[in-house]
Design an enzyme around this catalytic site. Structure first.
Site, PDB file in Angstrom:
ATOM      1  N   LYS A 170       0.870  -1.180   0.000  1.00  0.00           N
ATOM      2  CA  LYS A 170       0.000   0.000   0.000  1.00  0.00           C
ATOM      3  C   LYS A 170       0.902   1.223   0.000  1.00  0.00           C
ATOM      4  O   LYS A 170       1.410   1.632   1.042  1.00  0.00           O
ATOM      5  CB  LYS A 170      -0.931   0.051   1.217  1.00  0.00           C
ATOM      6  CG  LYS A 170      -1.996   1.172   1.066  1.00  0.00           C
ATOM      7  CD  LYS A 170      -2.505   1.710   2.369  1.00  0.00           C
ATOM      8  CE  LYS A 170      -1.656   2.798   2.940  1.00  0.00           C
ATOM      9  NZ  LYS A 170      -1.605   4.061   2.124  1.00  0.00           N
ATOM     10  N   GLU A 245       9.321   1.780  11.110  1.00  0.00           N
ATOM     11  CA  GLU A 245      10.308   2.856  10.966  1.00  0.00           C
ATOM     12  C   GLU A 245       9.520   4.147  11.035  1.00  0.00           C
ATOM     13  O   GLU A 245       8.774   4.481  10.121  1.00  0.00           O
ATOM     14  CB  GLU A 245      11.071   2.692   9.643  1.00  0.00           C
ATOM     15  CG  GLU A 245      12.367   3.484   9.601  1.00  0.00           C
ATOM     16  CD  GLU A 245      12.164   4.893   9.074  1.00  0.00           C
ATOM     17  OE1 GLU A 245      12.126   5.826   9.917  1.00  0.00           O
ATOM     18  OE2 GLU A 245      12.050   5.057   7.853  1.00  0.00           O
ATOM     19  N   CYS A 279      12.730  11.560   7.828  1.00  0.00           N
ATOM     20  CA  CYS A 279      12.545  11.198   9.236  1.00  0.00           C
ATOM     21  C   CYS A 279      13.834  11.334  10.029  1.00  0.00           C
ATOM     22  O   CYS A 279      13.806  11.525  11.248  1.00  0.00           O
ATOM     23  CB  CYS A 279      12.009   9.776   9.344  1.00  0.00           C
ATOM     24  SG  CYS A 279      13.011   8.545   8.482  1.00  0.00           S
ATOM     25  N   GLU A 379       8.331  16.445  15.830  1.00  0.00           N
ATOM     26  CA  GLU A 379       8.826  16.301  14.467  1.00  0.00           C
ATOM     27  C   GLU A 379       8.076  17.276  13.559  1.00  0.00           C
ATOM     28  O   GLU A 379       6.844  17.312  13.550  1.00  0.00           O
ATOM     29  CB  GLU A 379       8.631  14.872  13.965  1.00  0.00           C
ATOM     30  CG  GLU A 379       9.212  14.649  12.582  1.00  0.00           C
ATOM     31  CD  GLU A 379       9.124  13.199  12.137  1.00  0.00           C
ATOM     32  OE1 GLU A 379      10.098  12.707  11.544  1.00  0.00           O
ATOM     33  OE2 GLU A 379       8.086  12.567  12.377  1.00  0.00           O
TER      34      GLU A 379
END
Length: 477
Positions: A170, A245, A279, A379
């Site tokens: 996906k 992750e 990231c 973040e």
């Protein structure tokens, strides 16, 4: 406009069961560039059934067969690299030069590493009188993000294929075109029917359905920490393996013995790369308090030299962020930093001066930030860097570790042994010493809320393997 309204299931492009159509927008000009369909439970069921049926035979193929398959995939991928670069630039806004030099080659690199490992590694060990084999885990759901689309697809698909797993991918519904081209490459390379399947959809729909499906043996997910927690909760019902992750808020510790002009400039450019949408971006820049004003001046000059522009122009350094929701989130965090008293050094709210349309964010730097501010903890996923001063090396390490994340980090020092000593005390899965690039042969992943498991190289390949002990298979001497 690209019509991407079919899914790839059991070796062919098929009409989806889901009827909802989603427009994919070019983030640089907000124009629609493609349409996809959002899958439903019936689409997931069809893909899982195909992968389940294909597993018994594909898992028993020889290493030689799978090596040959990877070689054909590499050949097909190499032939379509420019097309892939154009797709990535168009769908998620990466400058075309960056897409050509970094985004697309990163994907090819993971396939090549998987091929090399298959040629070199033995997946059987003898331990006393026991033979330990490593066998493919089974049917895998691979859920990937939009920020490094091919990198994240290939670092899951390549090792899974290499060891004999079957899978359902996906990709991000925000950036699906590169995934569709990659699927064509796999088809043309002769991946057997049912081994690889693609279903488009969003996280709440297809993502949730895959995570909870009882016939899926493993979920490999890359995305936000919040979404990763939901995946884990859904997968726990069946106790399926989960590899995550997730997010990061990486600290870059600059020690007092470096060339500050060179290091600060390089560090700011690194945060702005890919519009800050990585990231492992080292968005917390830690500098000695005695060097704060010098570092701020260098950072200001560097950030103001980075000009946003058309991603398809060869000289563009920074493109837009991927979507309006991302742009709005980043603007909110910048405003929050201003409200909390952080000092704006460069950039700030709104569009860059030379831009009238698109989801562009000004390359932004804040100083006089303390570790309790939201901008030092959350973040951002945009071209925003915070400069945080420290008095001692020990304080720098404490600040660096003051985060719920633990994905990556950096240390700069003229003394490599000193850099290594500091790096060893950082609670992160990765540390870049003096700006060293990531190595696709080494593990990628983090501590704490940055995830579980590892990707890349042999560590990433072993995520898709289960060890089996055959006791007594070796006669006693």
């Amino acid at each position: 406009m690209h019509d991407l309204q079919k899914f790839y299931i059991n070796g062919q492009w098929v009409e989806p069961s889901g009827s909802e159509v989603l427009e994919v927008l070019n983030p640089s000009n907000e124009a629609p560039i493609a349409t996809i369909r959002l899958g439903d439970n019936d689409d997931v069921e069809a893909a899982v059934s195909a992968a389940t049926a294909a597993f018994p035979s594909f898992s028993k193929t020889s290493k030689a067969e799978r090596i040959a398959l990877l070689e054909r995939i590499i050949e097909g991928y190499s032939a379509r690299m420019e097309e892939l670069a154009q797709a990535i630039s168009e769908e998620m806004g990466a400058p075309i030069s960056f897409a050509r030099k970094m985004q697309v080659p990163a994907g090819l690199g993971h396939i090549k590493v998987a091929l090399k490992l298959m040629k070199e590694e033995e997946f059987t060990q003898v331990m006393g009188t026991t033979t330990v084999t490593k066998e493919p885990i089974g049917v895998c759901a691979l859920i990937t993000p939009w920020n490094w689309p091919l990198n994240q697809i290939t670092c899951k698909v390549a090792p899974a294929l290499a060891v004999g797993c079957t899978m359902i991918l996906k990709p991000s519904e925000v950036a699906p075109r590169s995934a569709h081209i990659f699927t064509e490459i796999l088809h043309d390379a002769g991946v057997p029917a049912g081994v690889f399947n693609l279903v488009d959809g969003n996280g709440a729909g297809v993502g949730s359905s895959l995570s909870a499906h009882p016939r899926i043996d493993m979920i490999s997910f890359t995305g936000s920490t919040e979404a990763g927690k939901l995946v884990s909760q859904a997968a726990a019902v069946n106790l399926k393996k989960v590899s995550l992750e997730l997010g990061g808020k990486s600290a870059n510790i600059v020690l007092d013995d470096v060339d500050f002009e060179k290091v600060i400039s390089r560090s700011i450019k690194g945060v702005m790369s890919n519009s800050g949408q990585s990231c492992n971006a080292q968005s917390r820049l830690l500098v000695p308090a005695s060097k704060l004003e010098e570092s701020v001046a260098i950072a200001k000059r560097t950030a103001e030299s980075i000009v946003a522009g058309d991603p398809l122009a060869d000289d563009t350094v920074i493109g837009p962020v991927v979507s309006k929701p991302q742009w709005d989130k980043i603007q909110g965090i910048i405003q929050g930093a201003l409200d909390e008293g952080a000092q704006l050094v460069a950039g700030g709210l709104g569009l860059p001066d030379n831009v009238e349309k698109g989801y562009f964010v000004k390359p932004t730097v804040f100083s006089h930030v303390n570790t309790h501010m939201r901008i030092a903890q959350e973040e951002i996923f945009g071209p925003v860097c915070t400069i945080i001063p420290y008095e001692t090396e020990e304080e720098a390490i404490t600040i660096a570790n003051d985060s719920c994340f633990g994905l990556s980090g950096g240390v700069y020092s003229a003394d490599l042994e000193r850099a290594k000593a500091v790096a060893s005390q950082m609670r992160t899965g990765m540390v870049h010493l003096n700006g060293a690039p990531a190595d696709p042969k080494a593990p990628f992943g983090g501590f704490k809320e940055s995830g579980t498991g590892r990707e890349w190289g042999i560590y990433g390949m072993e995520e898709f393997l289960e060890p089996k002990s055959m006791f007594g298979s070796i006669p006693r001497a």
